[in-house]
Design a protein around this motif. Structure first.
Motif, PDB file in Angstrom:
ATOM      1  N   GLY A 119      18.817  -7.308  14.309  1.00 47.58           N
ATOM      2  CA  GLY A 119      19.208  -6.996  12.946  1.00 47.58           C
ATOM      3  C   GLY A 119      18.137  -7.082  11.886  1.00 47.58           C
ATOM      4  N   ILE A 120      16.872  -7.325  12.249  1.00 47.04           N
ATOM      5  CA  ILE A 120      15.814  -7.398  11.241  1.00 47.04           C
ATOM      6  C   ILE A 120      15.354  -5.985  10.874  1.00 47.04           C
ATOM      7  N   LEU A 121      15.624  -5.574   9.647  1.00 41.75           N
ATOM      8  CA  LEU A 121      15.189  -4.263   9.166  1.00 41.75           C
ATOM      9  C   LEU A 121      13.750  -4.389   8.669  1.00 41.75           C
ATOM     10  N   VAL A 122      12.809  -4.005   9.503  1.00 42.67           N
ATOM     11  CA  VAL A 122      11.389  -4.167   9.177  1.00 42.67           C
ATOM     12  C   VAL A 122      11.008  -3.286   7.998  1.00 42.67           C
ATOM     13  N   GLY A 123      11.508  -2.042   7.972  1.00 43.48           N
ATOM     14  CA  GLY A 123      11.176  -1.099   6.917  1.00 43.48           C
ATOM     15  C   GLY A 123      11.426   0.312   7.387  1.00 43.48           C
ATOM     16  N   TYR A 124      10.822   1.285   6.696  1.00 43.50           N
ATOM     17  CA  TYR A 124      11.116   2.680   7.026  1.00 43.50           C
ATOM     18  C   TYR A 124       9.954   3.599   6.679  1.00 43.50           C
ATOM     19  N   TRP A 125       9.968   4.756   7.369  1.00 46.13           N
ATOM     20  CA  TRP A 125       9.054   5.855   7.065  1.00 46.13           C
ATOM     21  C   TRP A 125       9.826   6.840   6.185  1.00 46.13           C
ATOM     22  N   PRO A 126       9.440   7.051   4.935  1.00 48.50           N
ATOM     23  CA  PRO A 126      10.157   8.000   4.073  1.00 48.50           C
ATOM     24  C   PRO A 126      10.126   9.414   4.656  1.00 48.50           C
ATOM     25  N   PRO A 167       0.794  -1.233   0.000  1.00 48.19           N
ATOM     26  CA  PRO A 167       0.000   0.000   0.000  1.00 48.19           C
ATOM     27  C   PRO A 167       0.825   1.282   0.000  1.00 48.19           C
ATOM     28  N   SER A 168       2.029   1.249   0.571  1.00 41.47           N
ATOM     29  CA  SER A 168       2.848   2.461   0.666  1.00 41.47           C
ATOM     30  C   SER A 168       3.073   3.119  -0.688  1.00 41.47           C
ATOM     31  N   PHE A 169       3.205   2.301  -1.720  1.00 37.34           N
ATOM     32  CA  PHE A 169       3.533   2.851  -3.033  1.00 37.34           C
ATOM     33  C   PHE A 169       2.314   3.402  -3.770  1.00 37.34           C
ATOM     34  N   ASP A 170       1.163   3.473  -3.062  1.00 36.12           N
ATOM     35  CA  ASP A 170       0.007   4.212  -3.582  1.00 36.12           C
ATOM     36  C   ASP A 170       0.136   5.704  -3.291  1.00 36.12           C
ATOM     37  N   HIS A 171       1.069   6.077  -2.410  1.00 38.01           N
ATOM     38  CA  HIS A 171       1.263   7.483  -2.057  1.00 38.01           C
ATOM     39  C   HIS A 171       1.729   8.250  -3.291  1.00 38.01           C
ATOM     40  N   PRO A 172       1.126   9.422  -3.561  1.00 42.08           N
ATOM     41  CA  PRO A 172       1.478  10.171  -4.781  1.00 42.08           C
ATOM     42  C   PRO A 172       2.979  10.408  -4.950  1.00 42.08           C
ATOM     43  N   GLN A 173       3.686  10.633  -3.848  1.00 43.28           N
ATOM     44  CA  GLN A 173       5.112  10.911  -3.931  1.00 43.28           C
ATOM     45  C   GLN A 173       5.980   9.656  -3.924  1.00 43.28           C
ATOM     46  N   LEU A 174       5.354   8.496  -3.755  1.00 45.52           N
ATOM     47  CA  LEU A 174       6.108   7.241  -3.709  1.00 45.52           C
ATOM     48  C   LEU A 174       5.763   6.314  -4.869  1.00 45.52           C
ATOM     49  N   GLY A 210       5.515   4.236  -8.031  1.00 45.88           N
ATOM     50  CA  GLY A 210       6.504   3.849  -9.025  1.00 45.88           C
ATOM     51  C   GLY A 210       7.912   3.681  -8.483  1.00 45.88           C
ATOM     52  N   GLN A 211       8.112   3.968  -7.192  1.00 45.29           N
ATOM     53  CA  GLN A 211       9.442   3.845  -6.619  1.00 45.29           C
ATOM     54  C   GLN A 211       9.725   2.417  -6.174  1.00 45.29           C
ATOM     55  N   LYS A 212      10.991   2.168  -5.883  1.00 48.62           N
ATOM     56  CA  LYS A 212      11.434   0.913  -5.286  1.00 48.62           C
ATOM     57  C   LYS A 212      11.904   1.208  -3.863  1.00 48.62           C
ATOM     58  N   PRO A 213      11.965   0.180  -3.001  1.00 40.53           N
ATOM     59  CA  PRO A 213      12.461   0.419  -1.642  1.00 40.53           C
ATOM     60  C   PRO A 213      13.867   1.013  -1.645  1.00 40.53           C
ATOM     61  N   SER A 214      14.144   1.814  -0.638  1.00 39.99           N
ATOM     62  CA  SER A 214      15.429   2.493  -0.513  1.00 39.99           C
ATOM     63  C   SER A 214      16.570   1.502  -0.301  1.00 39.99           C
ATOM     64  N   THR A 261      -3.556  12.680   8.362  1.00 34.98           N
ATOM     65  CA  THR A 261      -2.437  11.890   7.846  1.00 34.98           C
ATOM     66  C   THR A 261      -2.103  10.737   8.778  1.00 34.98           C
ATOM     67  N   GLY A 262      -1.536   9.680   8.197  1.00 35.90           N
ATOM     68  CA  GLY A 262      -1.006   8.578   8.987  1.00 35.90           C
ATOM     69  C   GLY A 262      -2.023   7.526   9.349  1.00 35.90           C
ATOM     70  N   CYS A 263      -1.504   6.429   9.896  1.00 41.84           N
ATOM     71  CA  CYS A 263      -2.356   5.293  10.233  1.00 41.84           C
ATOM     72  C   CYS A 263      -1.536   4.249  10.970  1.00 41.84           C
ATOM     73  N   TYR A 264      -2.238   3.234  11.466  1.00 45.64           N
ATOM     74  CA  TYR A 264      -1.588   2.049  12.000  1.00 45.64           C
ATOM     75  C   TYR A 264      -1.048   1.180  10.864  1.00 45.64           C
ATOM     76  N   ASN A 265       0.086   0.571  11.128  1.00 42.07           N
ATOM     77  CA  ASN A 265       0.589  -0.534  10.296  1.00 42.07           C
ATOM     78  C   ASN A 265       0.670  -0.159   8.812  1.00 42.07           C
ATOM     79  N   LEU A 266       0.067  -0.989   7.950  1.00 43.07           N
ATOM     80  CA  LEU A 266       0.078  -0.717   6.512  1.00 43.07           C
ATOM     81  C   LEU A 266      -1.322  -0.390   6.007  1.00 43.07           C
ATOM     82  N   LEU A 267      -2.128   0.236   6.874  1.00 47.06           N
ATOM     83  CA  LEU A 267      -3.526   0.509   6.526  1.00 47.06           C
ATOM     84  C   LEU A 267      -3.692   1.773   5.687  1.00 47.06           C
ATOM     85  N   CYS A 268      -2.589   2.422   5.353  1.00 48.40           N
ATOM     86  CA  CYS A 268      -2.595   3.537   4.411  1.00 48.40           C
ATOM     87  C   CYS A 268      -1.215   3.581   3.777  1.00 48.40           C
ATOM     88  N   SER A 269      -1.036   4.417   2.775  1.00 49.13           N
ATOM     89  CA  SER A 269       0.283   4.563   2.167  1.00 49.13           C
ATOM     90  C   SER A 269       1.169   5.376   3.096  1.00 49.13           C
TER      91      SER A 269
END
Length: 418
Positions: free
Chosen positions: A307-314, A87-94, A96-100, A251-259
């Protein structure tokens, strides 16, 4: 402690109408007994149909096509979704992107040894998500029907902002540092299964990364565990994340419930139940979380355990947090709805006061922050605050084994907390 996430020491709303073959079928109701005529019944049925349509439209955005689906023992469905379709990649600014690229970890942070990800119930199935995918807890119609508002599903209420007022229905017992520029925080958080007394209340323990004022411009990043019957439909403690850039308003949300949050790891499902949990007078378990700003790309990363990199907030999601945080906060929060006219009996932490100590009271340990030069350092000025100390309290300390730590929590309603 093993180098895993756990430390072992010496948990259907009634929908009055159903959609059947494109027809709305509702229980027969007598206009005499209900006080409503046929026109009102038709109007109400139409409202429910519109609500169901809105829910299904929202679910299409949240639930992405799965490469594989895993059934958890607690009933959750875990969808393995291609990483660039989350869902994160539904964000207008994200879009078409790939993970960092991988971030630069803070100096002074040890990574190594066995990386343990099997702290969640869905792993008991023996199944895993393939490389190139991420596990996402599937959201159901029932999840959304429990929400007080479809429009605000997955969001905290704006009342969370005012932490300095006794008039709020959100109560806290927290340790915090402020007065400097902060680029990250780390802690090990004791995991329990506190009682949540009413469906629209919750109990959580988390790290807050904060910048801006406690007004409309508040930026926060949050991660920890929570028990929320409204959000998840049960009383299991669940690993969660949150963010906002305007004080929980739009703006914002829990977990992956929004971009927003971009997940990169295929072993952890955000929002999935944690197991095992701590027991009173028995085994104690905690999860270690590190949130920090990558000096290379500016994104805020979340690391779990060893050492588990769960992800990031752009960084583009934020205003103030594009630069740094002005406060780091650690601790517990509950909602007190006073549904029966008294203070809630929803528990915080273990449900026991800080004075009971190890094995009985819940704790945070090894509290650290990341400085301007990407160094992980101990706290030097930790302050503790409980806004309703007769209901939930907190006691801080420091030693050579746990570094900066505190015990916190409580039972809620009691003779001193009516």
């Amino acid at each position: 402690m093993a180098s895993s996430s756990c430390r072992i020491s010496p948990i259907v709303p009634l929908f009055i109408c159903s959609l059947v073959v494109s027809s709305l079928v509702c229980p027969a109701v007598s206009s005499e007994s209900s006080g409503r005529g046929p026109a009102n019944q038709t109007f109400l049925a139409g409202q429910e149909l519109q609500k169901l349509r809105r829910i299904r439209e929202r679910l299409k955005k949240i639930n992405k096509p799965a490469v594989k689906t895993i059934k958890s023992v607690d009933g959750d469905l875990i969808d393995c979704v291609l990483i660039d379709q989350q869902p994160s990649f539904d964000h207008p600014q994200l879009r078409g992107q790939k993970p960092s690229d991988l971030p630069e970890r803070p100096r002074g942070h040890e990574v190594g040894g066995l990386v343990e990800a099997s702290f969640q119930l869905w792993h008991l199935s023996g199944e895993s998500c393939p490389e190139g995918t991420i596990p996402i807890r599937r959201t159901s119609e029932e999840d959304m029907l429990r929400a007080s508002s479809v429009a605000r599903f997955g969001r905290k209420t704006m009342k969370d902002v005012r932490r300095d007022t006794t008039g709020s229905d959100h109560e806290h017992a927290v340790g915090y540092v402020s007065g400097d520029e902060y680029y990250g925080a780390k802690a090990s958080i004791n995991v329990w299964s506190p009682l949540v007394a009413y469906p629209y209340e919750f109990s959580l323990s988390q790290i807050w990364v904060i910048s801006g004022s406690f007004g409309d411009d508040l930026n926060t990043i949050e991660a920890g565990w929570q028990v929320s019957p409204e959000l998840y439909g049960d009383n299991y403690p669940r690993f969660f994340t949150y963010w906002t850039t305007d004080a929980y308003q739009t703006t914002g949300c829990y977990n992956l419930l929004c971009s927003g949050f971009i997940q990169t790891d295929n072993r952890i499902a955000i929002g999935a139940a944690i197991s095992p949990t701590s027991s009173y007078g028995g085994g104690q378990f905690d999860i270690s979380l590190l949130i920090w700003k990558d000096p290379k790309h500016g994104n805020w990363w979340l690391e779990f355990g060893s050492g588990i990199l769960v992800g990031y907030w752009p960084s583009i999601l934020f205003t103030h947090l594009r630069d740094h945080a002005s406060m780091m906060q650690f601790g517990g929060e509950i909602v007190n709805s006073r549904s029966d006219g008294f203070h809630t009996s929803t528990q915080m932490g273990s449900g026991h006061f800080a004075g009971e100590g190890f094995g009985r009271a819940s704790y945070f340990r090894n509290l650290q922050v990341v400085d301007w030069d990407n160094n992980l350092i101990p706290l030097s000025n930790l302050r503790v605050l409980a806004d309703h100390p007769n209901c939930y309290d907190i006691q801080g300390g420091i030693n050579n084994v746990w570094g900066n730590y505190f015990y916190y929590g409580g039972p809620g309603r009691n003779v001193r907390c009516p």
